[in-house]
Design a protein around this motif. Structure first.
Motif, PDB file in Angstrom:
ATOM      1  N   LEU A 315      11.382 -18.947 -13.115  1.00 20.78           N
ATOM      2  CA  LEU A 315      12.238 -18.323 -12.026  1.00 20.78           C
ATOM      3  C   LEU A 315      11.218 -17.717 -10.903  1.00 20.78           C
ATOM      4  O   LEU A 315      10.092 -17.638 -11.061  1.00 20.78           O
ATOM      5  N   ASP A 316      11.840 -17.353  -9.881  1.00 22.71           N
ATOM      6  CA  ASP A 316      11.107 -16.485  -8.810  1.00 22.71           C
ATOM      7  C   ASP A 316      10.759 -15.143  -9.533  1.00 22.71           C
ATOM      8  O   ASP A 316      11.606 -14.583 -10.258  1.00 22.71           O
ATOM      9  N   PRO A 317       9.341 -14.743  -9.378  1.00 20.56           N
ATOM     10  CA  PRO A 317       8.881 -13.736  -9.965  1.00 20.56           C
ATOM     11  C   PRO A 317       9.826 -12.467 -10.138  1.00 20.56           C
ATOM     12  O   PRO A 317       9.973 -11.640 -10.861  1.00 20.56           O
ATOM     13  N   ALA A 318      10.275 -12.394  -8.973  1.00 24.41           N
ATOM     14  CA  ALA A 318      11.175 -11.129  -8.581  1.00 24.41           C
ATOM     15  C   ALA A 318      12.455 -11.142  -9.637  1.00 24.41           C
ATOM     16  O   ALA A 318      12.800 -10.013  -9.722  1.00 24.41           O
ATOM     17  N   SER A 319      12.850 -12.183  -9.854  1.00 24.55           N
ATOM     18  CA  SER A 319      14.164 -12.284 -10.818  1.00 24.55           C
ATOM     19  C   SER A 319      14.072 -11.686 -11.921  1.00 24.55           C
ATOM     20  O   SER A 319      14.762 -10.948 -12.495  1.00 24.55           O
ATOM     21  N   TYR A 320      12.804 -11.380 -12.587  1.00 28.23           N
ATOM     22  CA  TYR A 320      12.538 -10.699 -13.901  1.00 28.23           C
ATOM     23  C   TYR A 320      12.220  -8.987 -13.816  1.00 28.23           C
ATOM     24  O   TYR A 320      12.157  -8.445 -14.752  1.00 28.23           O
ATOM     25  N   GLU A 321      12.245  -8.616 -12.472  1.00 27.51           N
ATOM     26  CA  GLU A 321      11.624  -7.193 -12.387  1.00 27.51           C
ATOM     27  C   GLU A 321      13.022  -6.524 -13.021  1.00 27.51           C
ATOM     28  O   GLU A 321      14.208  -6.748 -13.015  1.00 27.51           O
ATOM     29  N   VAL A 322      12.543  -5.193 -13.306  1.00 27.19           N
ATOM     30  CA  VAL A 322      13.609  -4.284 -14.107  1.00 27.19           C
ATOM     31  C   VAL A 322      14.211  -3.515 -12.934  1.00 27.19           C
ATOM     32  O   VAL A 322      13.749  -2.955 -12.280  1.00 27.19           O
ATOM     33  N   ALA A 323      15.513  -3.650 -13.134  1.00 26.56           N
ATOM     34  CA  ALA A 323      16.428  -2.636 -12.264  1.00 26.56           C
ATOM     35  C   ALA A 323      17.191  -1.780 -13.136  1.00 26.56           C
ATOM     36  O   ALA A 323      17.805  -2.051 -14.367  1.00 26.56           O
ATOM     37  N   PHE A 324      17.505  -0.255 -12.661  1.00 30.17           N
ATOM     38  CA  PHE A 324      17.991   0.496 -13.818  1.00 30.17           C
ATOM     39  C   PHE A 324      18.601   1.609 -12.820  1.00 30.17           C
ATOM     40  O   PHE A 324      18.573   1.672 -11.673  1.00 30.17           O
ATOM     41  N   LEU A 335      20.520  11.873 -21.235  1.00 28.94           N
ATOM     42  CA  LEU A 335      20.372  11.201 -20.208  1.00 28.94           C
ATOM     43  C   LEU A 335      20.121   9.589 -20.963  1.00 28.94           C
ATOM     44  O   LEU A 335      19.568   9.665 -21.917  1.00 28.94           O
ATOM     45  N   PHE A 336      21.007   8.731 -20.336  1.00 28.14           N
ATOM     46  CA  PHE A 336      21.027   7.264 -20.892  1.00 28.14           C
ATOM     47  C   PHE A 336      20.314   6.649 -19.522  1.00 28.14           C
ATOM     48  O   PHE A 336      20.676   6.895 -18.419  1.00 28.14           O
ATOM     49  N   LYS A 337      19.825   5.388 -19.998  1.00 32.27           N
ATOM     50  CA  LYS A 337      19.334   4.401 -18.795  1.00 32.27           C
ATOM     51  C   LYS A 337      20.021   2.946 -19.143  1.00 32.27           C
ATOM     52  O   LYS A 337      19.808   2.503 -20.293  1.00 32.27           O
ATOM     53  N   ALA A 338      20.529   2.505 -18.139  1.00 35.97           N
ATOM     54  CA  ALA A 338      21.025   0.755 -18.059  1.00 35.97           C
ATOM     55  C   ALA A 338      20.016   0.190 -17.338  1.00 35.97           C
ATOM     56  O   ALA A 338      19.567   0.501 -15.996  1.00 35.97           O
ATOM     57  N   GLU A 339      19.623  -0.972 -17.839  1.00 32.75           N
ATOM     58  CA  GLU A 339      18.626  -1.879 -17.202  1.00 32.75           C
ATOM     59  C   GLU A 339      19.293  -3.251 -16.947  1.00 32.75           C
ATOM     60  O   GLU A 339      20.090  -3.776 -17.847  1.00 32.75           O
ATOM     61  N   LEU A 340      19.020  -3.881 -16.028  1.00 29.47           N
ATOM     62  CA  LEU A 340      19.298  -5.300 -15.670  1.00 29.47           C
ATOM     63  C   LEU A 340      18.068  -5.923 -15.080  1.00 29.47           C
ATOM     64  O   LEU A 340      17.260  -5.166 -14.271  1.00 29.47           O
ATOM     65  N   PRO A 341      18.025  -7.294 -15.307  1.00 31.77           N
ATOM     66  CA  PRO A 341      16.991  -8.124 -14.555  1.00 31.77           C
ATOM     67  C   PRO A 341      17.600  -8.074 -13.158  1.00 31.77           C
ATOM     68  O   PRO A 341      18.612  -8.072 -12.623  1.00 31.77           O
ATOM     69  N   ARG A 342      16.325  -8.044 -12.286  1.00 34.41           N
ATOM     70  CA  ARG A 342      16.723  -7.950 -10.705  1.00 34.41           C
ATOM     71  C   ARG A 342      17.869  -9.176 -10.266  1.00 34.41           C
ATOM     72  O   ARG A 342      18.670  -8.911  -9.415  1.00 34.41           O
ATOM     73  N   ALA A 343      17.659 -10.349 -11.033  1.00 34.82           N
ATOM     74  CA  ALA A 343      18.349 -11.391 -10.681  1.00 34.82           C
ATOM     75  C   ALA A 343      19.792 -10.985 -10.544  1.00 34.82           C
ATOM     76  O   ALA A 343      20.391 -11.496  -9.981  1.00 34.82           O
ATOM     77  N   PHE A 344      20.144 -10.325 -11.547  1.00 40.59           N
ATOM     78  CA  PHE A 344      21.607  -9.752 -11.765  1.00 40.59           C
ATOM     79  C   PHE A 344      21.782  -8.586 -11.006  1.00 40.59           C
ATOM     80  O   PHE A 344      23.042  -8.367 -10.189  1.00 40.59           O
ATOM     81  N   ALA A 345      20.980  -7.715 -11.056  1.00 42.06           N
ATOM     82  CA  ALA A 345      21.225  -6.375 -10.224  1.00 42.06           C
ATOM     83  C   ALA A 345      21.513  -6.758  -8.910  1.00 42.06           C
ATOM     84  O   ALA A 345      22.048  -5.676  -7.992  1.00 42.06           O
ATOM     85  N   GLU A 346      20.696  -7.733  -8.110  1.00 42.33           N
ATOM     86  CA  GLU A 346      20.820  -7.938  -6.589  1.00 42.33           C
ATOM     87  C   GLU A 346      22.536  -8.382  -6.364  1.00 42.33           C
ATOM     88  O   GLU A 346      22.605  -8.215  -5.126  1.00 42.33           O
ATOM     89  N   ASN A 347      23.144  -8.803  -7.125  1.00 43.75           N
ATOM     90  CA  ASN A 347      24.511  -8.952  -7.032  1.00 43.75           C
ATOM     91  C   ASN A 347      25.428  -7.889  -6.952  1.00 43.75           C
ATOM     92  O   ASN A 347      25.446  -7.295  -8.039  1.00 43.75           O
ATOM     93  N   ASP A 348      25.910  -7.634  -5.850  1.00 42.14           N
ATOM     94  CA  ASP A 348      26.779  -6.304  -5.745  1.00 42.14           C
ATOM     95  C   ASP A 348      27.835  -6.354  -6.803  1.00 42.14           C
ATOM     96  O   ASP A 348      28.288  -5.099  -7.435  1.00 42.14           O
ATOM     97  N   ASP A 349      28.538  -7.437  -6.928  1.00 40.00           N
ATOM     98  CA  ASP A 349      29.788  -7.270  -8.004  1.00 40.00           C
ATOM     99  C   ASP A 349      29.180  -7.137  -9.155  1.00 40.00           C
ATOM    100  O   ASP A 349      29.615  -6.264  -9.902  1.00 40.00           O
ATOM    101  N   CYS A 350      28.151  -7.794  -9.556  1.00 37.22           N
ATOM    102  CA  CYS A 350      27.769  -7.591 -11.098  1.00 37.22           C
ATOM    103  C   CYS A 350      27.334  -6.207 -11.410  1.00 37.22           C
ATOM    104  O   CYS A 350      27.469  -5.610 -12.482  1.00 37.22           O
TER     105      CYS A 350
END
Length: 411
Positions: A315-324, A335-350
């Motif tokens: 995939l596009d390398p940016a898709s794998y980046e960690v969003a949290f 404190l807790f942290k939730a993470e998503l691959p950027r490919a999902f996190a860039e979708n506002d609804d997701c």
């Protein structure tokens, strides 16, 4: 009882010798000032290492309201891996055994029954032969499967290697094997990527060479890349839930810009999100941040700035980046942290659905999401089971597990 009241008094008298003018209110104010000054985005050496995916904001939600909201996903799968912890035997073998399992809400018996077990072995004697194979050994009508792997040879760090490889191999192999069971959301118990292995990059050789040169270690890292690709291709969100936030990447960056009195990122975000009425902590609301794309710490190695791991990406390398995003529960001061691959996190609804799911679960469970709790129970190897298993291994290997004084003292 080993400490009498007079001993307690003596200890506190000693601690009084630590002269300080620490004001936690000032630390909280410093956290807010750093947040306002540096986080939109956060730079290090001219590079964006923390980028808001939406407006940089702090939020609060009533705990009761968060827990009462409708479910965001029809089913949620959680994944965890538990180990017996590394064992050293008198014949020179060092090994660990990891068991991975999935928990599901609502419950699914077949999914709960499935197990993936990995044994990693580090021999110190060249005469030792380990019969490894690409084929899985299966039991329990195919619900149980296991494999054994020889760990790369290292000095001093044998226990770290067998533990890390067993843990992450079991988790990633189980996730890939059962990915198609997941229809709505998979939550890993821990970060999205094997950051313990990424951490080896900064250790002494030969440990630092393993992520770059050893095929088995590289295959573990590749499994997590494949997992992201698999879930992105299916359009099913893959998340990580970090219960113990131990990263220091953000604080290390802040320390180059301003006085940073926080020991780690968790300490910073806790003081940023904690709210008080006078001396009393406000426990009515969960507080949390917006989502960020992270290239700090070992997130960097899985980002577009990473240059130390040779990752084979489809995939596009940016898709794998960690969003949290992080959420603070004032009831437990955790404190807790939730993470998503950027490919999902860039979708506002997701992003919004995962946020609401995490908030609802933390509100109801006063801790990790229920699916994670189920997976933890299924994957955990209890103390009695560990003792019995070690005894069986001693019989199988015709040797004894090496004991230390602490083993005798504490069991």
């Amino acid at each position: 009882m080993t400490l009498d009241p007079v001993h307690f008094d003596g200890i506190t008298d000693l601690v009084r010798r630590v002269s300080h003018d620490i004001d936690e209110d000032e630390h909280r104010d410093q956290a807010v000032r750093a947040w306002n000054a540096y986080f939109d985005p956060l730079y290090r050496d001219g590079e964006e290492v923390l980028t808001p995916l939406s407006d940089r904001r702090r939020y609060a939600v009533d705990i009761t309201a968060a827990g009462d909201q409708p479910a965001q996903f029809d089913t949620v799968h959680g994944l965890d891996s538990g180990t017996v912890n590394p064992r050293t035997f008198k014949n020179g073998l060092v090994l660990d055994i990891a068991q991975a399992a999935m928990g599901v809400c609502p419950s699914d018996t077949d999914t709960h029954r499935a197990r993936t077990v990995i044994t990693t072995v580090h021999p110190t004697d060249d005469s030792v032969a380990i019969s490894t194979t690409d084929d899985w050994q299966k039991q329990d009508e195919g619900y149980w499967r296991g494999q054994i792997f020889e760990a790369p040879r290292v000095e001093r760090d044998e226990t770290a290697v067998v533990h890390g490889l067993a843990l992450y191999l079991a988790e990633s192999e189980h996730a890939l094997e059962h990915a198609d069971r997941v229809g709505d959301l998979l939550v890993l118990d821990g970060p999205l990527y094997p950051k313990i292995i990424a951490n080896w990059l900064d250790q002494a050789r030969p440990l630092s060479d393993l992520p770059l040169e050893d095929p088995l270690v590289q295959s573990v890292i590749g499994n997590y890349v494949d997992l992201v690709e698999r879930f992105v291709d299916r359009g099913v969100p893959l998340a990580g839930f970090v219960k113990n936030v131990q990263s220091r990447g953000i604080v290390a960056t802040l320390s180059e810009k301003t006085n940073a009195p926080w020991t780690d990122d968790a300490a910073f975000f806790t003081q940023l999100l904690e709210r008080r009425d006078g001396r009393d902590r406000n426990t009515d609301d969960l507080t949390y941040t917006n989502w960020f794309v992270s290239r700090t710490g070992y997130d960097r190695e899985f980002s577009t700035l990473g240059d130390r791991l040779s990752l084979d990406l489809d995939l596009d390398p940016a898709s794998y980046e960690v969003a949290f995003f992080v959420v603070y529960d004032p009831r437990t001061d955790v404190l807790f942290k939730a993470e998503l691959p950027r490919a999902f996190a860039e979708n506002d609804d997701c992003r919004e659905r995962v946020t609401n799911h995490v908030l609802a679960e933390v509100a109801r469970e006063v801790g990790p999401p229920e699916a994670i709790g189920k997976a933890d129970e299924l994957a955990r190897i209890g103390m009695q089971e560990k003792t019995e298993l070690v005894g069986a291994l001693e019989d199988t290997l015709d040797t004894d597990c090496r004991s230390t004084y602490d083993d005798e003292r504490w069991g």
